[in-house]
Enzyme design. Structure first.
Site, mmCIF file in Angstrom:
data_model
loop_
_atom_site.group_PDB
_atom_site.id
_atom_site.type_symbol
_atom_site.label_atom_id
_atom_site.label_comp_id
_atom_site.label_asym_id
_atom_site.label_seq_id
_atom_site.Cartn_x
_atom_site.Cartn_y
_atom_site.Cartn_z
ATOM 1 N N ASP A 180 0.841 -1.194 0.000
ATOM 2 C CA ASP A 180 0.000 0.000 0.000
ATOM 3 C C ASP A 180 0.883 1.254 0.000
ATOM 4 O OD1 ASP A 180 -2.333 1.814 0.812
ATOM 5 O OD2 ASP A 180 -3.271 -0.150 0.952
ATOM 6 N N HIS A 220 -3.519 6.084 3.457
ATOM 7 C CA HIS A 220 -4.323 4.932 3.056
ATOM 8 C C HIS A 220 -3.805 3.627 3.668
ATOM 9 C CE1 HIS A 220 -5.843 1.891 0.099
ATOM 10 N NE2 HIS A 220 -6.874 2.711 -0.022
ATOM 11 N N SER A 417 -11.278 -0.708 -0.693
ATOM 12 C CA SER A 417 -9.999 -0.703 0.015
ATOM 13 C C SER A 417 -10.172 -1.062 1.479
ATOM 14 C CB SER A 417 -9.336 0.680 -0.080
ATOM 15 O OG SER A 417 -8.707 0.867 -1.308
#
Length: 448
Positions: A180, A220, A417
């Site tokens: 990620d 994220h 996600s």
């Protein structure tokens, strides 16, 4: 109670968090921060496949059309044979010189920059399997865990990812690799010692210690990591699904300039490189599960390099969990690596909390205020080769988890996600209960 019996009961309890998704079944839900609102004027997504069997992927052929023979393109080439210096020399003799950016032994592939003429010449060689575009890839808990069964499973049967019972983290615990934007080790839920290994696979940064990026990357990776395995030290109600699992951070996404805009992205070749590193280091760090909350948009048949190396990771014994994407609600919106046959591809559900559907970006004014339903933005199949994807769906709307750049803060994000690491955490709990399960057994149990 035996480990086997615990496992069977855990799977029965966790059965409530998995939803089998029928092809083209369209449900509606709330707004999403990662996914774009629907306008009703969406163009069909690019085909990430070689449908005419000429060894050049269809989306790359679209780019080649009308360009001169000397125009260059970033590409990923897969060979029919194992990589070797002799193979590269044979290729250069036939098409001219080129430099190799990455090598991928697990799928007999390389990332290169080639001219249009070289790409066409490559497609004529018998030992070339395919040539594809090195496309850009983008990133795609409290009540969710309650309603989808994980709190009850952990409480009743004592599984949390701490496989060896020790207070410290190590390769002997359940280990989840997060591919990620990075992981912020300064958040109380993600350290100290929880990140047992780190790899920065991005071209621009290559830093030796764990970190995450804000801006368009919005922290994220830290949010995703917290959903899968956050300790809940900042808020006990916001523990991750497998709070005592260890983490391996593999940074593959970063901030970079894309046509004048700073975006959070990476080339496909970088992501493939990150997965190759996970395969190569599985035994070194005890990696059990890999999570990829990212993807390239399109309609894939699962033969692209990123999907292929995800399949290779599963063959190596790693449970690979991948977000379906946020390109719904239209059909054939499963891109790469979501189309990987052996991956557990996860769509996004809303839970029964009334507030979860209070905001609407999908064009409907009659959304339900409670109950389980598939988020409208969640990508779905059929795939380009007519397989059903996603495999299951997990909570992915308004998920509250760790906020990077803070020591104990949290924030809500929405998208597939968020549903992918939820499932990755479940896979870690299943392995904690029964370490003998194979990746494909875990996938089949979750689906059935």
């Amino acid at each position: 109670m035996s480990k086997t019996l615990k496992f069977l009961i855990v799977v029965f309890v966790l059965g409530g968090m998995t939803v089998f998704v029928l092809p083209n079944q369209i449900f509606r839900s709330s707004a999403q921060q990662e996914a774009k609102p629907l306008t009703g004027e969406e163009k069909p997504l690019a085909i990430i496949a070689d449908k005419d069997k000429n060894k050049i992927f269809d989306n790359l052929e679209e780019l080649l059309a009308g360009q001169s023979e000397n125009t260059t393109f970033d590409a990923i080439v897969l060979f029919e044979k194992n990589l070797s210096a002799n193979l590269f020399e044979r290729t250069k003799v036939r098409i001219g010189d080129f430099s190799i950016k990455y090598q991928y032994p697990s799928i007999s592939g390389v990332a290169v920059t080639l001219t249009k003429g070289q790409i066409i010449a490559l497609s004529q060689l018998s030992f070339i399997k395919q040539v594809e575009h090195d496309a850009l890839v983008f990133p795609h808990l409290d009540t969710a865990q309650q309603w989808f069964g994980t709190i009850k499973a952990r409480t009743d049967f004592g599984v949390d990812g701490n496989a060896n019972g020790l207070a410290t983290y190590s390769k002997n615990d359940m280990v989840i690799a997060i591919l990620d934007t990075g992981i912020d080790p300064n958040h109380v839920d993600l350290g100290p010692g929880k990140i047992i290994a780190w790899r920065d696979a991005t071209i621009n940064n290559n830093q030796s210690g764990p970190y995450d990026e804000l801006g368009d990357c919005v922290g994220h990776g830290s949010h995703v990591s917290s959903i899968a395995a956050g300790e809940g030290d900042g808020d006990a109600a916001l523990k991750g699904v497998a709070p005592k699992a260890a983490l391996v951070g593999v940074k593959v996404l970063s901030l970079r300039n894309v046509q004048g805009q700073i975006r959070c992205t990476a080339a496909t070749s970088e992501i493939v490189s990150g997965v190759q590193w996970v395969i190569d280091n599985k035994s070194t760090y005890g990696i059990d599960v890999g999570n990829m909350s990212l993807g390239a948009s399109g309609c894939s048949n699962g033969t692209d390099s990123l999907s292929s190396i995800v399949n290779s990771a599963v063959d190596a014994g790693i449970v690979m969990v991948v977000s379906a994407g946020n390109e719904g609600p239209g059909p054939c919106t499963i891109g790469s690596p979501a189309a990987a046959e052996k991956a557990i591809t996860v769509g996004a559900m809303a839970d029964v909390t009334p507030g979860a559907s209070s905001t609407n970006a999908c064009g409907d004014n009659d959304l339900p205020n409670a109950g389980f339903y598939l988020a409208c933005f969640s990508s779905r199949g059929l795939t380009a080769d007519n397989r059903i994807k996603p495999d299951i769906a997990s909570p992915g709307t308004f998920i509250r988890a760790a906020a990077a750049g803070t020591t104990n803060g949290y924030k809500n994000l929405t998208g597939t996600s968020m549903s992918s690491p939820f499932t990755a955490g479940v896979a870690a709990l299943m392995l904690d209960a029964n370490p003998l399960l194979t990746p494909l057994q875990i996938k089949q149990i979750l689906i059935t």
